[in-house]
Design a protein around this motif. Sequence first.
Motif, PDB file in Angstrom:
ATOM      1  N   ALA A  41       4.160  22.567  48.087  1.00 50.78           N
ATOM      2  CA  ALA A  41       4.526  22.495  49.507  1.00 50.78           C
ATOM      3  C   ALA A  41       5.699  23.454  49.708  1.00 50.78           C
ATOM      4  O   ALA A  41       6.818  23.163  49.289  1.00 50.78           O
ATOM      5  N   PHE A  42       5.417  24.620  50.301  1.00 47.30           N
ATOM      6  CA  PHE A  42       6.469  25.606  50.540  1.00 47.30           C
ATOM      7  C   PHE A  42       7.366  25.092  51.665  1.00 47.30           C
ATOM      8  O   PHE A  42       6.889  24.774  52.760  1.00 47.30           O
ATOM      9  N   ASN A  46      25.769  28.184  40.197  1.00 48.39           N
ATOM     10  CA  ASN A  46      24.654  27.980  39.262  1.00 48.39           C
ATOM     11  C   ASN A  46      23.722  26.857  39.706  1.00 48.39           C
ATOM     12  O   ASN A  46      22.717  26.596  39.056  1.00 48.39           O
ATOM     13  N   ASP A  47      24.117  26.150  40.788  1.00 47.99           N
ATOM     14  CA  ASP A  47      23.229  25.090  41.283  1.00 47.99           C
ATOM     15  C   ASP A  47      21.907  25.710  41.705  1.00 47.99           C
ATOM     16  O   ASP A  47      21.873  26.693  42.421  1.00 47.99           O
ATOM     17  N   ASN A  48      20.812  25.096  41.285  1.00 45.16           N
ATOM     18  CA  ASN A  48      19.498  25.602  41.682  1.00 45.16           C
ATOM     19  C   ASN A  48      18.841  24.558  42.567  1.00 45.16           C
ATOM     20  O   ASN A  48      18.553  23.457  42.124  1.00 45.16           O
ATOM     21  N   MET A  49      18.627  24.947  43.817  1.00 46.88           N
ATOM     22  CA  MET A  49      18.050  24.004  44.776  1.00 46.88           C
ATOM     23  C   MET A  49      16.559  23.793  44.522  1.00 46.88           C
ATOM     24  O   MET A  49      15.972  22.864  45.024  1.00 46.88           O
ATOM     25  N   ASN A  50      15.930  24.696  43.760  1.00 41.47           N
ATOM     26  CA  ASN A  50      14.480  24.652  43.639  1.00 41.47           C
ATOM     27  C   ASN A  50      13.982  23.880  42.429  1.00 41.47           C
ATOM     28  O   ASN A  50      12.794  23.774  42.216  1.00 41.47           O
ATOM     29  N   THR A  51      14.891  23.399  41.602  1.00 43.58           N
ATOM     30  CA  THR A  51      14.412  22.728  40.387  1.00 43.58           C
ATOM     31  C   THR A  51      13.733  21.425  40.764  1.00 43.58           C
ATOM     32  O   THR A  51      14.289  20.588  41.464  1.00 43.58           O
ATOM     33  N   GLU A  89       7.787  15.129  40.573  1.00 47.35           N
ATOM     34  CA  GLU A  89       8.343  15.160  41.933  1.00 47.35           C
ATOM     35  C   GLU A  89       7.211  15.173  42.945  1.00 47.35           C
ATOM     36  O   GLU A  89       6.249  15.944  42.817  1.00 47.35           O
ATOM     37  N   TRP A  90       7.297  14.320  43.955  1.00 48.25           N
ATOM     38  CA  TRP A  90       6.261  14.262  44.984  1.00 48.25           C
ATOM     39  C   TRP A  90       6.906  13.997  46.332  1.00 48.25           C
ATOM     40  O   TRP A  90       7.750  13.122  46.430  1.00 48.25           O
TER      41      TRP A  90
END
Length: 936
Positions: A301-302, A452-457, A462-463
């Motif tokens: 889900a983009f 360094n925080d990655n919002m996309n991890t 994950e659902w």
Amino acid sequence: QTVEHGFPHQPSALGYSPFLHLMAIGTRSGAIKLYGAPGVEFMGLHEENNTVMQIHFIPDQCQLVTLLDDNSLHLWSLKQNGGASELREEHRFTLKGPPGSPPSATQITAVLPHSSRELLYLGTESGSIFVVELPSFRVLEDRTITSESVLQRVSEDNCNRRSCELVEALREHPKNPDQILIGYSRGLIVLWDLQNNKATHHFLGSQQLENLYWQRDGSKFISCHYDGSYTQWPVSSDNRQPEPLENTVPYGPFPCKAISKIYWQTTKNGLPYIIFQGGMPRASYGDRHSISVIHGSQQTAFDFTSRVIDFFIIFSSEPTAEFDDPSAMVVLAEEELVVIDLKTAGWPAVHPPYLASLHCSAITCSHHVSNIPLKLWERIISAGSKQNIHYSSMPWPIDGGTNIAPDPPQRDLLLTGHEDGTVRFWDASGVCLHLLYKLSTVRVFLTDADPNDNMNTLGEDEWPPLRKVGTFDPYSDDPRLGIQKIYLCKYSGYLAVAGTAGQVLVMELNDEDAEHVVDHAEADLLQDQEGYRWKGHEKLKTRDGPVRFEAGFQPFVLVQCQPPAVVTSLALHSEWKLVAFGTSHGFGLFDHQQKRLVFVKCTLHPSDQLALEGPLSRVKSLKKSLRQSFRRIRRSRVSSRKRRGGSGNASEVQEANAKFDQDTLQEMELAPVQRKIEARSAEDSFTGFVRTLYFADTFLRDSSRHCPSLWAGTNGGTVYAFCLRVPPAERRMDEPVRAEQAKEIQLMHRAPVVGILVLDGRSTPLPEPLEVAHDLSKSPDMQGSHQLLVVSEEQFKVFTLPKVSSKLKLKLTALEGCRVRKVTVANFGSCKTDDYSENDLAVLTNLGDIQIISLPFLKLQIRYPCIRKEDVSGIASCVFTKYGQGFYLISPSEFERFSLSTKWLVEPRCIVDMPEVTSNNHVHNKSGMENAARKS
């Protein structure tokens, strides 16, 4: 005005022609823009300035139809004229109902351009479908499909009059142009035979309908619904009542948002791509703007940072192709265009060559550098390519038309400073403004967010499987990071940037990642004067120890101004290795080779009431206190309105409230208690504010010896000149740079100084640092006498050097009633011969006019109206180039480019040829398009 760069402000509609390979975007202000291969751009504007609601290309034609929110239809054509294509409006039309009918009878909700290229089917709010002839827009009344005629042919007990209200979707059968699918809002779907004027099938959905999509072979179609479900329906050849094959709620079982659009794309391997907008669980993800892609076991889900306006899929449109085989998804969000590569594993984003989201963080300033040396250009591109490794390598999929504009004659950079502490480097050489490299100053400072925080991890389980895409991110970790001034030396690769909290960073280009300590120095502009207390924001905290920087421009020294007020002016001399900076309290000079502060100069005056505003004195009358309070409130409202209105360079926005300022200055009394300095924006116009800084090698003490000098101009009409002693190269690290004040000029009219310039013995502006060393300029004439030009907001004045006696002046405000906002020296080359060029002043006024004034005689050559005088942020954001072009913001996300020079003109010039048409089913033949492109 030649071309608009950036992303259209407030987009409202999207269209795509698989035949022409062109994309169209409509906006809320009535603009329509077409894009194809890089450099292929067209723009049109509806006279009504109404919102564009829908855009539809006519199949197999160089034509498109737009629907506006006033219910009018407009036909546009691409016509060739003078060897290039132009976008022209051909016809306009408003659908009218019978006398006395309500507006809903003709309110258009769905548009279907038929593959015959001669008809337009218009679905309405009342449920009727009108048929209109093209290109005349003549209504064929005998072919209207009324809701009554549909109900007569739908023999179902549970269908009533309301079932046929509001046509939500119209879709032509992919294999049979005589059949169309009609979808009504309440869930009824009818397959209509156009030849026999009857319904062959009807389908009853239990939920409110949002959209329809045919599968390629016409055996099935998909409906998507308000409850977040989609349904597959078979279309049989007999007249049996069809039952749905399958009803799916992808993110159920809890209540979900509507699925507003869906694609079902077939592939060779048998697994379809199911792509839909919306459908997220309402409670937890109701605020997300998402498009989901499902292919077998893969599902993503983009997640977009702004509202999705519309999207389309690029897939095989070959008539002989058996499968869709989608290659890319193109999404128009409210603040950016995102393209996803569906062919590459992981579905990466594609780096767009145009439609850049300039305002991904609000633009706070800009700086243009002309004619970049190839070596520096390649190093910047190399640094940028290392940042883009996560982008897809697929070629740009929207590739219609042919760019026939000449290649840019030189490499130009536009640098934009942003609120989040970043500087973006744009290729401004041609029609497409393309991002080359992004520099962030955040790493030098300690902020709340960890870089360094990655919002996309995402966790494996994950659902829903959300993945953030796009670059638009308007939220800044700390407003003090904002970039206010930029100066790049193209010869040495030194870059200076200055920010909102008094920070000045000097950087150099490094081709590799590096870890090093950034040296710190503090510049106390108040020079420990007693009785002052800064009431504004604190300085940014810096990181201790070595900091890791990626390849590109890396800071090696930080100069922190105290008090940490906005840096209002900046100058860099890369040959002398000096950087000068100014704020509302004074200016300073720093030696970045020895990493040593040379001097600071406080420009505050005791009478500078706006900068030294203290608490109310008991001796003041209550009446006067109230009057002043209201004036301050009024002024701050004007300021905040301007800040909201545009993201121009704050230090340049001046005089919007000058009368209030003057009155307040006269009425304020200095309280006999401790004086305070307020943190103020540039609009407050206090006199110590340093507006301009300028380095020059000229005659300052006597006419026999020239020396390096630094000039500073303030808001109170004062010009300071300092003699500098820069040691020769062999002793440069051993001996300090020395400075001594040589001159102080006070303009009688006390208007703010916006520009300072020294002309040599030939009356030519002095060359840039290192320009002569690189054989790109003649050496300045040091035999004849030099002249000093001081440009204030109200007049231009030439002085002789070194005596500083007035020689010539041009009173602009007295004659024209306008004030100077920006001034620069522009070189105008002849378009007839390369042998002739002249230097003139390009001047932007507060009325939005641009005036060209000759040097050294200050004669007005020509005046152009350019920017609306009400557009304060546009005027504040304007930046001139060295060769007579310019840029200004027409919205937070778009630059308008203009040219004052006949020689330097960057504008789209392109051609769109009619590809060959396959007669049997009107589907675009790709090889024909390629042949046409080659011929052109």
